[in-house]
Design an enzyme around this catalytic site. Structure first.
Site, PDB file in Angstrom:
ATOM      1  N   ARG A 337     -12.429  -5.869  -0.093  1.00  0.00           N
ATOM      2  CA  ARG A 337     -11.789  -6.207  -1.367  1.00  0.00           C
ATOM      3  C   ARG A 337     -11.830  -7.690  -1.692  1.00  0.00           C
ATOM      4  O   ARG A 337     -12.043  -8.083  -2.835  1.00  0.00           O
ATOM      5  CB  ARG A 337     -10.329  -5.769  -1.313  1.00  0.00           C
ATOM      6  CG  ARG A 337     -10.207  -4.298  -1.282  1.00  0.00           C
ATOM      7  CD  ARG A 337      -8.790  -3.844  -1.149  1.00  0.00           C
ATOM      8  NE  ARG A 337      -8.796  -2.397  -1.189  1.00  0.00           N
ATOM      9  CZ  ARG A 337      -7.723  -1.643  -1.032  1.00  0.00           C
ATOM     10  NH1 ARG A 337      -6.560  -2.203  -0.825  1.00  0.00           N
ATOM     11  NH2 ARG A 337      -7.818  -0.347  -1.093  1.00  0.00           N
ATOM     12  N   ARG A 463      -6.380  -6.938   3.849  1.00  0.00           N
ATOM     13  CA  ARG A 463      -6.281  -5.567   4.358  1.00  0.00           C
ATOM     14  C   ARG A 463      -7.447  -4.737   3.840  1.00  0.00           C
ATOM     15  O   ARG A 463      -7.768  -4.782   2.650  1.00  0.00           O
ATOM     16  CB  ARG A 463      -4.970  -4.934   3.890  1.00  0.00           C
ATOM     17  CG  ARG A 463      -4.874  -3.464   4.205  1.00  0.00           C
ATOM     18  CD  ARG A 463      -3.555  -2.877   3.784  1.00  0.00           C
ATOM     19  NE  ARG A 463      -3.383  -2.782   2.351  1.00  0.00           N
ATOM     20  CZ  ARG A 463      -3.900  -1.809   1.592  1.00  0.00           C
ATOM     21  NH1 ARG A 463      -4.644  -0.868   2.120  1.00  0.00           N
ATOM     22  NH2 ARG A 463      -3.668  -1.791   0.294  1.00  0.00           N
TER      23      ARG A 463
HETATM   24  C1  FAD Z   1      -1.494   1.495  -6.946  1.00  0.00           C
HETATM   25  C2  FAD Z   1      -1.597   1.423  -5.454  1.00  0.00           C
HETATM   26  C3  FAD Z   1      -2.463   2.254  -4.772  1.00  0.00           C
HETATM   27  C4  FAD Z   1      -2.571   2.192  -3.390  1.00  0.00           C
HETATM   28  N1  FAD Z   1      -3.449   3.016  -2.749  1.00  0.00           N
HETATM   29  C5  FAD Z   1      -3.534   2.956  -1.407  1.00  0.00           C
HETATM   30  C6  FAD Z   1      -4.430   3.818  -0.710  1.00  0.00           C
HETATM   31  O1  FAD Z   1      -5.140   4.622  -1.303  1.00  0.00           O
HETATM   32  N2  FAD Z   1      -4.483   3.727   0.636  1.00  0.00           N
HETATM   33  C7  FAD Z   1      -3.716   2.845   1.346  1.00  0.00           C
HETATM   34  O2  FAD Z   1      -3.801   2.827   2.564  1.00  0.00           O
HETATM   35  N3  FAD Z   1      -2.850   2.028   0.703  1.00  0.00           N
HETATM   36  C8  FAD Z   1      -2.744   2.065  -0.643  1.00  0.00           C
HETATM   37  N4  FAD Z   1      -1.869   1.241  -1.279  1.00  0.00           N
HETATM   38  C9  FAD Z   1      -0.912   0.442  -0.493  1.00  0.00           C
HETATM   39  C10 FAD Z   1       0.226   1.357  -0.017  1.00  0.00           C
HETATM   40  O3  FAD Z   1       0.563   2.276  -1.032  1.00  0.00           O
HETATM   41  C11 FAD Z   1       1.480   0.593   0.371  1.00  0.00           C
HETATM   42  O4  FAD Z   1       1.161  -0.502   1.166  1.00  0.00           O
HETATM   43  C12 FAD Z   1       2.423   1.493   1.147  1.00  0.00           C
HETATM   44  O5  FAD Z   1       2.651   2.698   0.454  1.00  0.00           O
HETATM   45  C13 FAD Z   1       3.733   0.788   1.439  1.00  0.00           C
HETATM   46  O6  FAD Z   1       4.568   1.717   2.075  1.00  0.00           O
HETATM   47  P1  FAD Z   1       5.976   1.257   2.627  1.00  0.00           P
HETATM   48  O7  FAD Z   1       6.620   2.493   3.168  1.00  0.00           O
HETATM   49  O8  FAD Z   1       5.812   0.093   3.513  1.00  0.00           O
HETATM   50  O9  FAD Z   1       6.785   0.753   1.333  1.00  0.00           O
HETATM   51  P2  FAD Z   1       7.140   1.469  -0.063  1.00  0.00           P
HETATM   52  O10 FAD Z   1       6.430   2.737  -0.291  1.00  0.00           O
HETATM   53  O11 FAD Z   1       7.022   0.392  -1.088  1.00  0.00           O
HETATM   54  O12 FAD Z   1       8.652   1.849   0.089  1.00  0.00           O
HETATM   55  C14 FAD Z   1       9.651   0.885   0.056  1.00  0.00           C
HETATM   56  C15 FAD Z   1      10.993   1.581   0.213  1.00  0.00           C
HETATM   57  O13 FAD Z   1      11.979   0.597   0.418  1.00  0.00           O
HETATM   58  C16 FAD Z   1      13.076   0.828  -0.443  1.00  0.00           C
HETATM   59  N5  FAD Z   1      13.699  -0.475  -0.656  1.00  0.00           N
HETATM   60  C17 FAD Z   1      13.112  -1.661  -0.914  1.00  0.00           C
HETATM   61  N6  FAD Z   1      14.019  -2.630  -0.952  1.00  0.00           N
HETATM   62  C18 FAD Z   1      15.210  -2.058  -0.698  1.00  0.00           C
HETATM   63  C19 FAD Z   1      16.521  -2.543  -0.600  1.00  0.00           C
HETATM   64  N7  FAD Z   1      16.817  -3.847  -0.738  1.00  0.00           N
HETATM   65  N8  FAD Z   1      17.510  -1.660  -0.363  1.00  0.00           N
HETATM   66  C20 FAD Z   1      17.258  -0.328  -0.186  1.00  0.00           C
HETATM   67  N9  FAD Z   1      16.006   0.175  -0.251  1.00  0.00           N
HETATM   68  C21 FAD Z   1      15.011  -0.686  -0.513  1.00  0.00           C
HETATM   69  C22 FAD Z   1      12.515   1.507  -1.640  1.00  0.00           C
HETATM   70  O14 FAD Z   1      13.514   2.243  -2.307  1.00  0.00           O
HETATM   71  C23 FAD Z   1      11.451   2.390  -0.977  1.00  0.00           C
HETATM   72  O15 FAD Z   1      12.060   3.567  -0.526  1.00  0.00           O
HETATM   73  C24 FAD Z   1      -1.783   1.272  -2.672  1.00  0.00           C
HETATM   74  C25 FAD Z   1      -0.920   0.417  -3.351  1.00  0.00           C
HETATM   75  C26 FAD Z   1      -0.843   0.469  -4.730  1.00  0.00           C
HETATM   76  C27 FAD Z   1       0.011  -0.520  -5.442  1.00  0.00           C
END
Ligand code: FAD
Length: 665
Positions: A337, A463
């Site tokens: 990327r 990444r």
């Molecule tokens: C459009 C898009 C497409 C993508 N496609 C891909 C893909 O195809 N393959 C891939 O590997 N990656 C992809 N990514 C990256 C990937 O989706 C994310 O890195 C990953 O889903 C993050 O997961 P996470 O569980 O760390 O956080 P998130 O899914 O962001 O979850 C965060 C959680 O924390 C909670 N939260 C946050 N702050 C607080 C707070 N202060 N108090 C209480 N709760 C809180 C939220 O409510 C949520 O439940 C993509 C990203 C985007 C933007």
């Protein structure tokens, strides 16, 4: 404080196995006396909550959305990597490890990445067992596609909705535990501080976003799974609510924050259309499997296209510059990327951008329509198919693979991407930086962990596609459930943690005072006014190209903006109702602090890495000269330049980058 990454000794391929054989365990009867708070229920937090509860711990899970199903993870489109080698194309644990370290510009922590590659195969089995409907091939076996920066097909996918399907899997696993009473789910709750008692994380202060009530919650350990902070740029592909608050609060209580300035700028996003936009939309990287990226060779054609007197479909093959295929023949359109983004910017900066703002390149599927159409005509025994028939057959295949993405594009841009090439441009997408963690995924606050996008550990300066879902689920299903036990083994006799301590009281007081300030300030500017201004500084001065002068100005501007915010921000409504602006005020306040740290981090890094070019000084011909330092890993196989660094060599030669070697321990 000296940082200790606690990487186990021994050969890299044995570290995780040896580690698991020797850590402390908590027996099943003792687990029910131990509470764990998980902040965030996206793929990382959801999988961790479900697994910890299944193991027997009492989990309290928090999310600011109305359901774990709405976490930003649901937006993930393209797929999830795993070293299964189902295609028999040469993949292995080592290759996935190697690609990830190389893709991250040699700035990831190798021991964590090797473990990630090792457990990647388990994730697919786990998710298939949950019923996740991964795409299958003609024979019914799990299908794969390719993502950037690799030479194998290792990406498992569910059309363009992989995140959604994986999250539904994690959510159903969570639901089982919610029904058993092992997970207490706090929807619409925002963590606003972590509580540290006797040097250990022992709880959080959360706000019920519906009633405004401030609550104290205690536990023996706190896990931050709050996702990435790309929205510090205001415009990004992240969900509108994604923010840094949870990570920032633990940072302010003593957890180190690593590589804040490493941001991923994704090459295939729908270009910005104007100043009033509040969101950018990703077109999945998977599209680069079948789409070819180009701009016109000739500036007259660029001008005609911008004026509307020519259509891109009128340009012949020799009038098009497929610049990625030209520059990087080994990887073509599937370069990583960071490379694809920089190349698009380079073409657009040189005047070849194809839309009105000059910030767009084409992603064209015509060649795939033809290739797939001819194949289908053969399969269906259609002799001498017309060009129209070939196109129709080819489009059906492309639709089956990426139909929802094409539909989304058409809805947003109002152009049919089956008939005219898509327009794309780089946009902020992911943050490799985050809360510093050791091998156990523990932050520098004992008992406070960070997993998923919220931590920094696995992706270095860039990444690779489809590896965030892999990391989030590896952390939640397979890594944290082991490492946290090693720590909690000391807590089996601790008993319930009281919330009636001075530490809880002080943290609650601070949170309450800040909320009251926002409500009572009655300033002149909205929260978004400040967020947009911050985003512009970040994009202009801390974006893809950075220089010392710009970064110094950014630091001053952000600091001045922050002062203005605290004097003049206006938050309507009250603190005892559902108040989106109030919640956002707190998040933007934290972005305004993070932004400054981000710029300071970028300033001290006199290097280009990932999507970021550090423009250091002027060359004789007036062009900014770019410095690229390579960190070669002295402790691991690469002594000197990796033998197959074809891509980097091609890139460096093309961009005339000075290579400095530095060894890294
Ligand atoms: C459009 C898009 C497409 C993508 N496609 C891909 C893909 O195809 N393959 C891939 O590997 N990656 C992809 N990514 C990256 C990937 O989706 C994310 O890195 C990953 O889903 C993050 O997961 P996470 O569980 O760390 O956080 P998130 O899914 O962001 O979850 C965060 C959680 O924390 C909670 N939260 C946050 N702050 C607080 C707070 N202060 N108090 C209480 N709760 C809180 C939220 O409510 C949520 O439940 C993509 C990203 C985007 C933007």
């Amino acid at each position: 404080m000296a940082l200790d990454s606690k990487i186990p000794k021994g050969p890299i391929k044995d570290k995780w196995t040896d580690y698991k054989n020797h850590i402390n365990l908590v027996n099943p009867a003792n687990k029910r006396h131990i509470d764990v708070i998980v902040v965030g229920t996206g793929l990382a937090g959801g999988s961790a909550s479900a697994t910890l509860a299944e193991l027997g711990y009492n989990v309290k899970a928090f999310a600011y959305q109305d359901s774990p199903r709405r976490a930003h993870s649901i937006a993930a489109q393209g797929g999830i990597n795993a070293a299964k080698n189902y295609q028999g194309d040469g993949d292995s644990t080592y290759r996935l490890f190697y690609d990830t370290v190389k893709g991250g510009d040699y700035r990831s922590r190798e021991a964590n990445v090797y473990r990630l590659a090792e457990v990647s195969a388990n994730i697919i089995d786990q998710c298939v067992a949950q019923g996740v409907p991964f795409a299958r091939d003609y024979g019914g076996l799990l299908d794969n596609r390719s993502f950037g920066g690799v030479l194998v097909s290792r990406t498992f996918y569910a059309k363009g909705q992989t995140g959604q399907q994986l999250l539904l899997g994690a959510y159903s696993a969570m639901n089982r535990q919610i029904a058993r009473g092992k997970i207490e789910m706090f929807n619409r709750h925002e963590m606003l501080d972590v509580v540290v008692v006797d040097g250990k994380a022992r709880g959080i202060i959360a706000r019920n976003l519906v009633t405004g009530e401030i609550e104290r919650h205690s536990a023996h350990a706190v896990v931050i799974a709050s996702g990435g902070y790309g929205n510090v740029y205001f415009l990004s592909t992240n969900a509108m609510g994604s923010n840094v608050t949870a990570g920032w609060k633990v940072h302010k209580k003593g957890a180190y924050f690593a590589n804040p300035c490493y941001t991923q700028i994704h090459p295939t996003c729908i270009p910005r259309s104007g100043d009033y936009q509040s969101k950018l939309t990703l077109m999945s990287e998977s599209l680069r499997n079948d789409g070819r990226i180009w701009v016109p060779k000739n500036l007259d054609d660029v001008k005609a296209i911008r004026e509307g007197s020519k259509k891109p479909t009128e340009l012949t093959e020799d009038q098009r510059d497929y610049y990625l295929e030209r520059r990087y023949p080994a990887f073509g359109n599937l370069v990583p990327r960071d490379v694809a983004s920089r190349a698009a910017k380079e073409r657009c900066d040189a005047g070849y951008g194809v839309n009105a703002t000059g910030e767009a390149v084409y992603l064209d599927f015509v060649a795939s329509f033809e290739r797939y159409g001819k194949e289908q005509a053969k399969i269906q025994n259609i002799s001498n198919p017309s060009e129209a028939k070939i196109k129709e057959l080819g489009q059906e295949i492309v639709k089956a693979k990426y139909g929802n993405l094409f539909q989304m594009y058409e809805k947003i841009v109002d152009e049919n991407p089956y008939e005219t090439p898509m327009m794309i441009y780089p946009a902020v997408h992911y943050t490799m930086g985050g809360v510093w963690v050791d091998y156990n995924l523990m932050t520098t606050i004992p008992g406070c962990y960070a997993i998923g996008e919220a931590n920094f550990s696995d992706h270095g300066a860039n990444r690779l596609g489809a590896s965030a879902l892999m990391q989030g689920l590896a952390d939640g299903y397979f890594v944290l459930p082991y490492t946290i036990g090693d720590y909690l083994a000391d807590d089996i006799r601790t008993g319930k943690i009281s919330t009636e301590s001075s530490e809880f009281e002080a943290a609650e007081k601070e949170v309450t005072e800040r909320i009251e300030f926002f409500i009572n300030n009655e300033g002149t500017h909205s929260v978004d006014y400040y967020h947009k201004k911050l985003g512009k500084i970040m994009w202009d001065k801390c974006g893809m190209s950075r220089n010392a002068e710009g970064l110094e100005i950014a630091i001053e501007e952000i600091s001045a903006l922050r002062k203005d915010f605290w004097q003049n921000v206006n938050v309507p409504g009250t603190s005892t109702e559902y108040n989106e602006q109030l919640a956002k005020a707190g998040r933007v306040a934290d972005f305004l602090e993070l932004g400054e740290l981000f710029a300071k981090d970028a300033l001290v890094r006199e290097e280009s890495a990932g999507g970021h070019f550090r423009e250091e000084h002027q060359t004789e011909d007036g062009e900014a000269k770019r410095i690229k330092e390579f960190q070669f890993v002295s402790a691991w196989e690469y002594k000197g330049e990796p033998k197959d660094a074809v891509l980097h060599k091609e890139e460096l030669a093309y961009e005339n980058i000075e290579v400095k070697e530095r060894s890294y321990k």
